[in-house]
Design a protein around this motif. Structure first.
Motif, PDB file in Angstrom:
ATOM      1  N   ASN A  60      10.113  26.520  17.971  1.00  0.00           N
ATOM      2  CA  ASN A  60      10.064  26.151  16.562  1.00  0.00           C
ATOM      3  C   ASN A  60      10.222  27.382  15.690  1.00  0.00           C
ATOM      4  O   ASN A  60       9.729  28.465  16.020  1.00  0.00           O
ATOM      5  N   ARG A 202       5.710  14.794  24.216  1.00  0.00           N
ATOM      6  CA  ARG A 202       5.389  15.854  23.261  1.00  0.00           C
ATOM      7  C   ARG A 202       5.268  15.281  21.857  1.00  0.00           C
ATOM      8  O   ARG A 202       5.880  14.257  21.529  1.00  0.00           O
ATOM      9  N   VAL A 204       5.843  15.417  17.814  1.00  0.00           N
ATOM     10  CA  VAL A 204       6.895  15.886  16.915  1.00  0.00           C
ATOM     11  C   VAL A 204       6.431  15.730  15.472  1.00  0.00           C
ATOM     12  O   VAL A 204       5.891  14.695  15.077  1.00  0.00           O
ATOM     13  N   ARG A 228       8.208  12.503  21.580  1.00  0.00           N
ATOM     14  CA  ARG A 228       9.387  12.655  22.439  1.00  0.00           C
ATOM     15  C   ARG A 228       8.927  12.482  23.884  1.00  0.00           C
ATOM     16  O   ARG A 228       7.923  13.063  24.298  1.00  0.00           O
ATOM     17  N   TRP A 236      14.886  14.569  26.321  1.00  0.00           N
ATOM     18  CA  TRP A 236      13.804  14.197  25.406  1.00  0.00           C
ATOM     19  C   TRP A 236      14.289  13.138  24.421  1.00  0.00           C
ATOM     20  O   TRP A 236      15.191  13.382  23.624  1.00  0.00           O
ATOM     21  N   GLU A 238      13.405  10.306  21.349  1.00  0.00           N
ATOM     22  CA  GLU A 238      12.470  10.090  20.242  1.00  0.00           C
ATOM     23  C   GLU A 238      11.912   8.665  20.266  1.00  0.00           C
ATOM     24  O   GLU A 238      12.663   7.700  20.437  1.00  0.00           O
ATOM     25  N   ASN A 248      16.831   8.849  17.327  1.00  0.00           N
ATOM     26  CA  ASN A 248      16.549   9.738  16.199  1.00  0.00           C
ATOM     27  C   ASN A 248      17.000   9.177  14.857  1.00  0.00           C
ATOM     28  O   ASN A 248      17.057   9.904  13.866  1.00  0.00           O
ATOM     29  N   ARG A 253      13.660  16.331  13.106  1.00  0.00           N
ATOM     30  CA  ARG A 253      12.684  17.159  13.808  1.00  0.00           C
ATOM     31  C   ARG A 253      12.511  18.509  13.120  1.00  0.00           C
ATOM     32  O   ARG A 253      13.485  19.178  12.799  1.00  0.00           O
ATOM     33  N   VAL A 256       8.198  20.705  17.478  1.00  0.00           N
ATOM     34  CA  VAL A 256       7.896  19.978  18.705  1.00  0.00           C
ATOM     35  C   VAL A 256       6.827  20.767  19.442  1.00  0.00           C
ATOM     36  O   VAL A 256       6.948  21.988  19.599  1.00  0.00           O
ATOM     37  N   ALA A 263       1.655  22.018  15.711  1.00  0.00           N
ATOM     38  CA  ALA A 263       2.796  21.617  14.886  1.00  0.00           C
ATOM     39  C   ALA A 263       2.391  21.395  13.430  1.00  0.00           C
ATOM     40  O   ALA A 263       3.029  20.626  12.718  1.00  0.00           O
TER      41      ALA A 263
END
Length: 295
Positions: A60, A202, A204, A228, A236, A238, A248, A253, A256, A263
């Motif tokens: 990120n 994960r 998001v 994800r 990955w 969504e 998506n 995004r 993540v 995040a």
């Protein structure tokens, strides 16, 4: 292929001048094959003494600001212009061996997925486990894609979305018991449910928008959260349980992470007289170019 402008403004106000500690800002969308940045600008008032960018452990983009002056207001204004390539559930292609649940991830993928499979919340009475297993068909073949899409839609349909502006999330058990929560709460519930089934998931954080005039989206006006899940053949994928979205479409995004606390869009500290803090306001607007908005 929509072109978007995302304006994200956060303002902190104080009764008396205060000093500011280091602030970490995650508002720059991640660049990928489905989202391409054209322009990104971050304006901070008062101007920081130092501003630098890093990539965290998840890749990120994080801006780190340090300040050397006191002020009664701290403001962060981000304006991003980007190109987005929406893809729906039709784009989810799963390898033959993983189309039916349960399945086992490939040996070369497993070492890198393990931390995303580990549970983050205690579930001594197996409440989340039982709820997750309710989507598995005991009497016939369980289609992996159908199972996850059904879980996503069930949360959207059976739970009540209630905005909450304080940081933090409910535990998955709290969300199941209350049958209500924010997008963050729904994301954590689905993430833990997927992990209970042995899937890598994960958290998001990003933005949500309506790709067409006929599609409403819940969770706009603030940052949005979803999940994800790693599926062999598509990587990955969504899942937005707040809006029942697979893919998506309408989702941008930004960050993540393995855990929601990794995040947070904006974090930092201040020092001054007790009671100086008068609150925070957040304003987020996502605009589509007129010629990219279908009816």
């Amino acid at each position: 292929m929509p072109f978007l402008t995302i304006a994200h403004s956060t303002r902190y106000a104080y009764r008396h001048p205060v000093s500011f500690g280091e602030h970490r800002i995650m508002v720059r969308p991640r660049e990928s094959h489905d989202q391409r940045l054209i322009e990104a600008r971050l304006d901070i008032t008062p101007a920081p003494a130092n501003l630098r960018y890093i990539h965290d452990v998840f890749g990120n983009s994080v801006a780190i600001a340090r300040f050397d002056r006191r002020a009664r207001e701290l403001r962060f204004d981000s304006v991003v212009r980007m190109e987005h390539s929406p893809a729906g559930d039709h784009a989810v292609a799963i390898e033959d061996y993983a189309r039916a649940f349960p399945f086992t991830y490939a040996g070369e993928d497993m070492p890198d997925l393990l931390r995303s499979i580990e549970r983050q919340h205690l579930d001594p009475e197996r409440i989340v486990d039982s709820w997750a297993r309710s989507f598995v068909k005991d009497d016939r073949r369980t289609d992996t894609a159908e199972m996850l899409a059904t879980m996503t839609e069930t949360i959207r349909r059976e739970f009540t979305y209630v905005p909450r502006y304080e940081q933090g999330t409910q535990s998955p058990i709290e969300t199941l018991n209350r049958r209500q929560g924010t997008c963050r709460d729904y994301a954590v519930l689905m993430m833990e449910a997927a992990r209970a089934l042995g899937l890598a998931a994960r958290f998001v954080s990003g933005y949500v928008y309506s790709p067409s005039r006929g599609e409403g989206r819940v969770g706009g006006g603030n940052t949005h959260a979803w999940v994800r899940i790693f599926l062999p053949g598509s990587g990955w994928v969504e899942y937005d349980p707040t809006n029942g979205i697979v893919g998506n479409r309408g989702l941008i995004r930004v960050a993540v992470a393995r855990d929601p606390m990794q995040a947070v869009p904006l974090s930092g500290s201040w020092a001054g007289f007790p009671g100086s803090d008068t609150g925070m306001t957040v304003d987020i607007a996502v605009h589509l170019d007129d010629d990219t908005v279908p009816a």
